[in-house]
Scaffold this motif. Structure first.
Motif: not given
Ligand code: GLN
Length: 293
Positions: A197-204
């Motif tokens: 829910h946080t961090g770069p992967v949550s933007f994908e």
């Protein structure tokens, strides 16, 4: 402030926000701000930034600090030696997925591969890398996401392979018009409960990551469909998540009792690619195929 000072400050900011590779990321953001390549950056380290450039750079650093991936900020990501356009509608290509390309090219060295299908192509990185190395192959690249196909189309043009790759909209193997020699896929395999829910992967895009409750929903579905879309000597290459190789191998073994199946670890030692080849004598010829010794 000089370019060198800007880089140093940005690195400190990113590192203190627990961002890995803070130096490299600062460099990518500064190069993007100034629209310069790596060599120019190093030649110009002593040069002063003009205020407008400085402002633009700190704006990008702030976006990165809040978690946005650098590849989305710059719109670029390198994969298998090529530069790809990426945007929030597609998964950012990962270095470990280069192993899929390596395995595919290895197979193409040992048997004819004239037709290929990449399932869930995203920005097109895998299909395009293959097209560049297998210029004679007819390649299908499918995706269920229309925005992803748009980005893939742009990358096909950028790399001069628009005539080699047919982009097809649709779910899994449904859009394929014919059986192929090689099916290759990096499907979503993250367990739904482990989606960040946080961090770069949550933007994908979730659609590129969510593999259902056990992470294997999409991979299993593709395995079940594969027999209808593999040519007689066909091969299947699947990227899998950490700890999933045994389950995927077992699933394939049940569906294809006489096929050659192998698992290949990535550079971190994680079992990353499961490969299946339909011809049993292929295994006889290369008994240790796919296993790095
Ligand atoms: N390797 C990706 C990640 O966890 C997952 C990609 C995928 O689901 N295929 O960052």
């Amino acid at each position: 402030m000089t370019l060198k000072q800007a880089l140093e400050q940005a690195r400190e900011i990113l590192a203190s926000n627990d961002i890995e590779d803070a130096s490299l990321e600062s460099e990518l953001l500064l190069r993007h701000t100034l629209k310069i390549d790596r060599v120019r950056l190093y030649l110009d380290l002593g040069r002063e930034l003009i205020p407008k450039q400085e402002e633009a750079f700190w704006h990008l650093v702030a976006r990165r600090r809040k978690g946005e991936p650098t590849a989305y900020i710059t719109g670029h990501r390198e994969f298998y030696g090529l530069d790809f356009h990426v945007a929030p509608g597609v998964l950012i290509p990962r270095p470990e997925s280069e192993l899929l390309v390596e395995k595919a090219l290895d197979i193409a060295h040992h048997q004819p591969v004239t037709t290929v299908a990449e399932i869930g192509t995203g920005c097109g990185a895998i299909a395009i890398s293959l097209a560049r190395h297998l210029p004679e192959a007819r390649i299908y690249a499918t995706d269920i996401s229309a925005p992803a196909l748009k980005i893939a189309r742009r990358n096909c043009r950028k790399h001069g392979v628009a005539d080699n790759i047919r982009l097809l909209a649709g779910d899994m193997l449904d859009p394929l018009p014919e059986p192929v020699d090689l099916i290759i896929a990096n499907l979503p395999y993250v367990k739904a409960s482990e989606l960040p829910h946080t961090g770069p992967v949550s933007f994908e895009p979730i659609v590129a990551l969510d593999g259902g409750p056990a992470g294997l929903e999409k991979i299993r579905r593709l395995c079940r469909q594969a027999s209808g879309k593999l040519a007689p000597r066909g091969c299947l290459l699947l990227e899998v998540g950490q700890g999933q190789a045994a389950a995927v191998t077992a699933c394939l073994r049940g569906l294809f009792p006489s096929a050659a199946i192998a698992v290949t670890p990535d550079l971190s030692g994680i079992e990353r690619v499961v490969s299946l080849c339909l011809t049993p004598d292929y295994l006889d010829a290369r008994l240790a195929y796919g296993i790095r010794s």
